[in-house]
Design a protein around this motif. Structure first.
Motif, PDB file in Angstrom:
ATOM      1  N   ARG B   4      79.866   2.694  42.703  1.00  0.00           N
ATOM      2  CA  ARG B   4      80.167   4.039  43.180  1.00  0.00           C
ATOM      3  C   ARG B   4      79.001   4.970  42.886  1.00  0.00           C
ATOM      4  N   PRO B   5      78.386   5.501  43.940  1.00  0.00           N
ATOM      5  CA  PRO B   5      77.289   6.433  43.701  1.00  0.00           C
ATOM      6  C   PRO B   5      77.843   7.748  43.176  1.00  0.00           C
ATOM      7  N   HIS B   6      77.003   8.507  42.499  1.00  0.00           N
ATOM      8  CA  HIS B   6      77.480   9.770  41.946  1.00  0.00           C
ATOM      9  C   HIS B   6      77.714  10.783  43.063  1.00  0.00           C
ATOM     10  N   PRO B   7      78.859  11.481  43.038  1.00  0.00           N
ATOM     11  CA  PRO B   7      79.162  12.411  44.140  1.00  0.00           C
ATOM     12  C   PRO B   7      78.104  13.504  44.294  1.00  0.00           C
ATOM     13  N   PHE B   9      74.949  13.245  43.724  1.00  0.00           N
ATOM     14  CA  PHE B   9      73.819  12.618  44.404  1.00  0.00           C
ATOM     15  C   PHE B   9      74.121  12.471  45.897  1.00  0.00           C
ATOM     16  N   GLU B  10      75.328  11.976  46.206  1.00  0.00           N
ATOM     17  CA  GLU B  10      75.690  11.769  47.612  1.00  0.00           C
ATOM     18  C   GLU B  10      75.747  13.091  48.386  1.00  0.00           C
ATOM     19  N   LEU B  11      76.283  14.132  47.755  1.00  0.00           N
ATOM     20  CA  LEU B  11      76.379  15.434  48.423  1.00  0.00           C
ATOM     21  C   LEU B  11      74.989  15.999  48.689  1.00  0.00           C
ATOM     22  N   ARG B  13      72.216  14.298  48.904  1.00  0.00           N
ATOM     23  CA  ARG B  13      71.580  13.446  49.892  1.00  0.00           C
ATOM     24  C   ARG B  13      72.039  13.839  51.305  1.00  0.00           C
ATOM     25  N   ALA B  14      73.352  14.078  51.442  1.00  0.00           N
ATOM     26  CA  ALA B  14      73.890  14.455  52.746  1.00  0.00           C
ATOM     27  C   ALA B  14      73.267  15.776  53.205  1.00  0.00           C
ATOM     28  N   LEU B  17      69.682  15.078  54.339  1.00  0.00           N
ATOM     29  CA  LEU B  17      69.643  14.363  55.614  1.00  0.00           C
ATOM     30  C   LEU B  17      69.987  15.296  56.765  1.00  0.00           C
TER      31      LEU B  17
END
Lengths: 309, 354
Positions: B4-7, B9-11, B13-14, B17
């Motif tokens: 599970r990636p860290h939220p 980090f994912e937010l 990254r989004a 992008l």
């Protein structure tokens, strides 16, 4: 709270400036069932669901979701067990399908992999497509993938197939049925009686912020007292009593175009009806019969059609 | 089960992008400031010696007059018809028009001269003086003082040196406010905020991801403008790079706070645009990006200095042009911190997820 109830609310009221959106609602969704909230646009379905989802705070009433209440410090723990699809959410156009589901996956401690969720909704081939390039049906399936990626126990679907073509609707229905088969609980709002009849174990009919009926689809239809509906288009004036007294007819109701009859025995009712019309010299513009549906239940209860505004 | 990636980090990254996939946004944030620096740097470049342009209205003495003026330092004289002289003056092609008055002997300098110019134009007043000096010289009159000119054109004191830190500040304001405020309001109108609020996502993670993505872009934004200034015009950072970075982060932070405040409750993109313009326009004009705010009356300087963009520009200039230490920009840093802290605090209190 017993284990068999997934969701319960009592006395829900929500007022906006000049309108009471929810005017006192009690309902209970059992674990493993699909509960349908059926009603026309503006009946208060979305407000009700958003209160149950903890997104809107009710003015009055109590909500218990999976044994816990909103606003008591356990909100995130509750949300971790819910899957939510909102009406009209537009996911970011610039992200790809897999980036979007990965993002949602990161919010949940437990759940399936993003690829698994994408595969489950049949978007495997669209994995690397931008969300902005998806069709309406594909977007709705992506929304479902985002709702399912945390392996929820309770799934909220707000008008999941509105605006979709028949094939896309069928795909969504099959997904919901798959989720149910795996033991999930669903709360569904819809204004499609067909959808409610197909998916829901029990249906609550909502109008003007209130529940006006709640039962299984079959029982609601049976409560009409008749399993056939005859719709008449004619200009002549009759007394209600004349039509409802005909053999095999259960009840008669005036509509904008003519009359709607609830009929117990179509074989007895039709010849008697035609004879009565001829006797009166009434000119018939149209006559249709169909099996009674939830739509007829709604019409009988409210005097309006589900799609009437 | 997948890793599970860290939220957060994912937010983040989004956010990154989404931004880089928006070509217009990339242009306005990274390319436009460099083009602006280039255009303004060329338009206002320091010329080795400014020449004044003088139109000589044709008559018998015009040729002698023109050659006497041409002999003077920094004058470019042309003989033209009266109509052309008037037009050239009006359109700013010449700074001054001169015409002999009364009868003039052919080939001799006229005794009396009319100078036509707009006294509000500095170049014209300069031309007026240059013409007078040249004519005195031509007549052999001199006041006896020997004057030697020395050009001062050292990097650090040119217009472009003034401009580059201002453009960095302006860019941080625009990208901070639009990049956060605008994007949040769009997410609200698309019901995305509500959708995220329905997940177990930590709401602080979501807002923090905006700050983090700004931080990543900030490096590129500041580097693009400072780098362009350095490569194209030799604008050097005389202070410490670390100080420059810290001030940029602080400045960006205060504008992210303002962006967040605008987005806290705004429901439509139009309303958000209106608020952005209302806040940014005064600072475009007042905060000394393109010209020094010291041109405004001294009594309003304290108010102008209390604006976040002024504080940011002043602090950036102190570090870039004067090589000052962080401590010497203390007041500006306090102003930026105050704007950032107050707007963040209010925004988080009143933020709406739907």
């Amino acid at each position: 709270m017993d284990d068999t109830v997934a969701l319960r609310c009592t006395g829900l009221v929500k007022r906006y400036e000049d309108l009471v959106a929810v005017a006192g609602i009690d309902l209970e969704v059992r674990r493993g069932e699909c509960f349908g909230l059926l009603g026309p646009n503006g009946a208060g379905k979305t407000t009700t669901v958003e209160i149950l989802e903890g997104l809107t705070v009710p003015d009055e009433g109590m909500v218990e979701v999976l044994g816990a209440r909103w606003g008591e410090g356990r909100d995130r723990a509750i949300r971790a067990r819910l899957g939510v699809q909102l009406q009209e959410t537009q996911l970011p156009d610039k992200l790809t399908v897999s980036e979007t589901v990965r993002l949602f996956r990161s919010f949940y401690r437990h759940g399936r992999s993003a690829d698994e969720a994408i595969g489950a909704v049949g978007l495997g081939e669209k994995r690397n497509a931008r969300v902005g390039k998806l069709s309406g049906g594909q977007k709705q399936r992506l929304a479902l993938a985002c709702a399912l990626v945390g392996d929820p126990e309770l799934l909220f679907l707000d008008e999941p197939t509105t605006g979709l073509d028949p094939q896309a609707r069928l795909a969504v229905w099959e997904l919901v049925e798959g989720f149910r088969a795996a033991g999930g609980t669903v709360l569904l709002t819809t204004h499609s009686m067909e959808e409610a009849a197909r998916l829901a174990d029990r249906v609550a009919i909502m109008d003007h912020g209130r529940l006006i009926a709640l039962d299984t689809p079959a029982a609601l239809i049976a409560a009409l007292g008749a399993d056939q509906i005859v719709e008449l288009e004619l200009a002549a004036e009759f007394a209600d009593s004349m039509l409802s007294a005909l053999p095999g007819v259960h009840s008669a109701m005036r509509t904008s175009a003519g009359w709607t009859l609830a009929v117990r025995d179509i074989g007895a009712a039709l010849p008697a009806l035609l004879e009565a019309l001829e006797r009166q010299g009434a000119r018939l513009h149209g006559l249709r019969t169909h099996e009674a549906t939830l739509e007829d239940v709604f019409v009988t209860l409210t005097g309006r059609g589900l799609r009437d505004e | 089960m997948s890793e599970r990636p860290h939220p957060l980090f994912e937010l983040t990254r989004a956010r990154l992008l989404e931004f880089v996939r928006e070509p217009e946004a990339v242009f306005w944030v990274f390319v436009f400031p460099v083009l602006l620096a280039l255009a303004l740097g060329i338009a206002f470049r320091s010329r080795p010696q400014d020449t004044v342009r003088v139109a000589v209205v044709e008559d018998a003495s015009a040729a002698a007059l023109a050659s006497a003026l041409d002999a003077g330092a920094g004058i470019e004289a042309r003989v033209v018809s009266p109509a052309d002289a008037a037009e050239a003056l009006r359109k700013g092609r010449v700074d001054l028009a001169v015409e002999a008055e009364g009868d003039a002997a052919p080939g001799a300098l006229p005794r009396r001269l009319v100078c036509r110019f707009d006294p509000s134009r500095a170049e014209s007043r300069l031309a007026r003086l240059a013409v007078e000096t040249a004519l005195r010289r031509a007549r052999g009159l001199d006041d006896g003082t020997a004057v030697r000119d020395e050009a001062v054109d050292t990097p650090g004191s040119r217009y472009i040196d003034f401009l580059i830190p201002g453009l960095v500040g302006l860019n941080l304001m625009g990208s901070g406010m639009y990049g956060v405020g605008f994007v949040l309001v769009v997410a609200r109108t698309r019901k995305l905020l509500k959708r995220f609020a329905a997940t177990p996502m930590r709401r602080s993670h979501y807002l923090l991801s905006y700050g983090l993505s700004r931080l990543v872009f900030l490096i590129v934004e500041v580097a693009a403008v400072v780098g362009a200034g350095w490569v194209l015009f030799g604008v050097a950072v005389r202070g410490s790079w670390l100080d420059l970075a810290l001030i940029s982060v602080l400045g960006a932070g205060s504008f992210v706070g303002l962006g967040l405040l605008i987005a806290a409750r705004t429901k439509t993109i139009e309303a958000a645009s209106g608020w952005m313009n209302l806040i940014q326009l005064p600072m475009w004009l007042l905060s000394g990006t393109f010209f020094s705010y010291e041109r405004f009356p001294e009594s309003v300087w304290p108010a102008i200095r209390a604006l976040p963009l002024t504080a940011l520009n002043d602090a950036l200039r102190a570090v870039t042009n004067d090589g000052a230490s962080l401590a010497s920009a203390g007041v500006e840093i306090v102003v930026l911190l105050a704007w950032g802290a107050v707007s963040f605090a209010i925004a988080l209190r009143i933020f709406r997820w739907q």
